[in-house]
Design a protein around this motif. Structure first.
Motif, PDB file in Angstrom:
ATOM      1  N   HIS A 134     -20.345 -33.329  12.965  1.00 50.48           N
ATOM      2  CA  HIS A 134     -18.993 -32.779  13.059  1.00 50.48           C
ATOM      3  C   HIS A 134     -18.460 -32.816  14.493  1.00 50.48           C
ATOM      4  O   HIS A 134     -17.532 -32.079  14.824  1.00 50.48           O
ATOM      5  CB  HIS A 134     -18.974 -31.349  12.521  1.00 50.48           C
ATOM      6  N   HIS A 135     -19.061 -33.662  15.342  1.00 43.19           N
ATOM      7  CA  HIS A 135     -18.648 -33.753  16.746  1.00 43.19           C
ATOM      8  C   HIS A 135     -18.576 -32.353  17.358  1.00 43.19           C
ATOM      9  O   HIS A 135     -17.552 -31.956  17.929  1.00 43.19           O
ATOM     10  CB  HIS A 135     -17.320 -34.496  16.874  1.00 43.19           C
ATOM     11  N   GLY A 136     -19.674 -31.640  17.229  1.00 41.85           N
ATOM     12  CA  GLY A 136     -19.727 -30.250  17.658  1.00 41.85           C
ATOM     13  C   GLY A 136     -19.990 -30.081  19.139  1.00 41.85           C
ATOM     14  O   GLY A 136     -20.036 -31.044  19.914  1.00 41.85           O
ATOM     15  N   SER A 137     -20.164 -28.812  19.516  1.00 43.32           N
ATOM     16  CA  SER A 137     -20.386 -28.455  20.919  1.00 43.32           C
ATOM     17  C   SER A 137     -21.533 -27.477  21.054  1.00 43.32           C
ATOM     18  O   SER A 137     -21.799 -26.674  20.146  1.00 43.32           O
ATOM     19  CB  SER A 137     -19.127 -27.813  21.517  1.00 43.32           C
ATOM     20  N   ILE A 138     -22.179 -27.538  22.217  1.00 41.25           N
ATOM     21  CA  ILE A 138     -23.184 -26.558  22.610  1.00 41.25           C
ATOM     22  C   ILE A 138     -22.694 -25.885  23.883  1.00 41.25           C
ATOM     23  O   ILE A 138     -22.255 -26.561  24.817  1.00 41.25           O
ATOM     24  CB  ILE A 138     -24.549 -27.212  22.861  1.00 41.25           C
ATOM     25  N   MET A 170     -28.638 -32.569  28.445  1.00 41.18           N
ATOM     26  CA  MET A 170     -28.288 -32.696  27.030  1.00 41.18           C
ATOM     27  C   MET A 170     -26.918 -33.331  26.840  1.00 41.18           C
ATOM     28  O   MET A 170     -26.689 -34.050  25.857  1.00 41.18           O
ATOM     29  CB  MET A 170     -28.339 -31.323  26.354  1.00 41.18           C
ATOM     30  N   ALA A 171     -25.989 -33.070  27.768  1.00 40.98           N
ATOM     31  CA  ALA A 171     -24.670 -33.689  27.655  1.00 40.98           C
ATOM     32  C   ALA A 171     -24.775 -35.206  27.674  1.00 40.98           C
ATOM     33  O   ALA A 171     -24.089 -35.913  26.919  1.00 40.98           O
ATOM     34  CB  ALA A 171     -23.764 -33.202  28.782  1.00 40.98           C
ATOM     35  N   VAL A 172     -25.650 -35.720  28.532  1.00 40.04           N
ATOM     36  CA  VAL A 172     -25.841 -37.165  28.617  1.00 40.04           C
ATOM     37  C   VAL A 172     -26.605 -37.684  27.400  1.00 40.04           C
ATOM     38  O   VAL A 172     -26.281 -38.731  26.836  1.00 40.04           O
ATOM     39  CB  VAL A 172     -26.571 -37.524  29.925  1.00 40.04           C
ATOM     40  N   SER A 173     -27.612 -36.938  26.966  1.00 41.99           N
ATOM     41  CA  SER A 173     -28.435 -37.385  25.837  1.00 41.99           C
ATOM     42  C   SER A 173     -27.698 -37.318  24.506  1.00 41.99           C
ATOM     43  O   SER A 173     -27.885 -38.181  23.639  1.00 41.99           O
ATOM     44  CB  SER A 173     -29.703 -36.528  25.746  1.00 41.99           C
ATOM     45  N   ILE A 178     -21.730 -35.021  20.687  1.00 45.39           N
ATOM     46  CA  ILE A 178     -21.859 -33.592  20.966  1.00 45.39           C
ATOM     47  C   ILE A 178     -21.542 -33.347  22.432  1.00 45.39           C
ATOM     48  O   ILE A 178     -22.100 -34.008  23.313  1.00 45.39           O
ATOM     49  CB  ILE A 178     -23.287 -33.085  20.665  1.00 45.39           C
ATOM     50  N   ARG A 179     -20.647 -32.411  22.702  1.00 47.81           N
ATOM     51  CA  ARG A 179     -20.375 -31.999  24.075  1.00 47.81           C
ATOM     52  C   ARG A 179     -21.227 -30.778  24.407  1.00 47.81           C
ATOM     53  O   ARG A 179     -21.434 -29.902  23.556  1.00 47.81           O
ATOM     54  CB  ARG A 179     -18.892 -31.658  24.261  1.00 47.81           C
ATOM     55  N   VAL A 180     -21.715 -30.725  25.653  1.00 49.96           N
ATOM     56  CA  VAL A 180     -22.564 -29.617  26.091  1.00 49.96           C
ATOM     57  C   VAL A 180     -22.044 -29.095  27.425  1.00 49.96           C
ATOM     58  O   VAL A 180     -21.900 -29.860  28.383  1.00 49.96           O
ATOM     59  CB  VAL A 180     -24.039 -30.059  26.255  1.00 49.96           C
ATOM     60  N   GLY A 237     -20.955 -31.536  30.126  1.00 51.37           N
ATOM     61  CA  GLY A 237     -21.921 -31.531  31.216  1.00 51.37           C
ATOM     62  C   GLY A 237     -21.542 -30.628  32.378  1.00 51.37           C
ATOM     63  O   GLY A 237     -22.156 -30.719  33.447  1.00 51.37           O
ATOM     64  N   GLN A 238     -20.582 -29.728  32.159  1.00 51.51           N
ATOM     65  CA  GLN A 238     -20.032 -28.944  33.254  1.00 51.51           C
ATOM     66  C   GLN A 238     -20.469 -27.481  33.195  1.00 51.51           C
ATOM     67  O   GLN A 238     -20.807 -26.953  32.138  1.00 51.51           O
ATOM     68  CB  GLN A 238     -18.504 -29.009  33.236  1.00 51.51           C
TER      69      GLN A 238
END
Length: 254
Positions: A134-138, A170-173, A178-180, A237-238
């Motif tokens: 679902h193109h989620g976020s962490i 994790m943002a890169v991986s 998924i955005r982190v 990644g921020q």
């Protein structure tokens, strides 16, 4: 924040969601229409809080430091709702003081790392496949203590610094699906309302902040909500330091 929006179909998992910043985040997202899963090791309080927050809140018991517990809790969430759109890694051992370094036990060090840092990795590991769909976020909840310290806070500070490194790794991986991101609160008065009423903070507490006051849980919750929204789709990644300006203030004894 008085009215509750209709359920928008999105599901967020908030660890450590039964009190403090986690509870503030859960309450804010519910007002925005999210279905929120409150995950906490405190079963009694978690169940009560979920009931008080209404139909868009659901509680699941979770010890974030245990991979079997994490796997089971995530499976319960998917079984109940069939999807997951956001993971907020907020659970942590909040007391930053570990005593003099010479007296810091390995058991305490390992326990703080297990809950504050390893827990975030385990949740991300077991939620990633569902978030990706679902193109989620962490969102990882770090701390301004990742950048500055009081004496005798080695274990806590190490975990909060580790969360920042984990965030960009994790943002890169996990990108682009998924955005982190991370939020790093400063001094947030996250006590229960009764405690805030009975023992209000003093003027000195507020005045020392360049923003003029100590933070509130809503300051963090609103930032998390923005990071989960389409308005922040180019942000990953921020770290977002939310501390009333304290980490930018030079403090010298006079």
């Amino acid at each position: 924040m008085e009215s509750r929006a209709p359920n928008n179909g999105r599901v967020a998992l908030v660890t450590g969601g039964s009190r403090g910043i986690g509870l503030g985040i859960a309450a804010w997202l519910i007002v925005e229409g999210w279905q929120v899963v409150i995950a906490d090791v405190d079963r009694r309080r978690g169940a009560i809080v979920a009931q008080e927050l209404g139909d868009n809140a659901w509680f699941v018991a979770l010890d974030v430091s245990s991979e079997p517990h994490v796997a089971l809790a995530v499976a319960e969430v998917l079984g109940q709702f069939g999807r997951l759109d956001a993971l907020i890694n907020n659970a942590g051992i909040a007391d930053p003081i570990n005593g003099p370094l010479e007296e810091l036990t390995l058991a305490h060090w390992n326990r703080v790392l297990a809950v504050n840092l390893t827990g975030a990795m385990l949740l991300a590991k077991h939620c990633a496949a569902y978030l990706r769909s679902h193109h989620g976020s962490i969102i990882n909840v770090s701390s301004s203590r990742a950048h500055q310290s009081e004496p005798h806070t080695e274990a806590y500070s190490a975990t909060k610094g580790g969360l920042l490194a984990l965030t960009h790794a994790m943002a890169v991986s996990l990108g682009p699906e998924i955005r982190v991101n991370a939020v790093s609160p400063g001094w947030i008065d996250s006590r229960d309302p009764s405690a805030r009423r009975d023992e209000p903070l003093g003027e000195t507490d507020h005045a020392q902040h360049p923003a003029g006051r100590v933070g509130e849980v809503e300051d963090i919750a609103s930032a998390v909500a923005w990071l989960l929204s389409p308005d922040s789709e180019f942000v990953t990644g921020q770290e977002f330091v939310i501390d009333g300006g304290m980490t930018r203030k030079m403090i010298y004894a006079e």
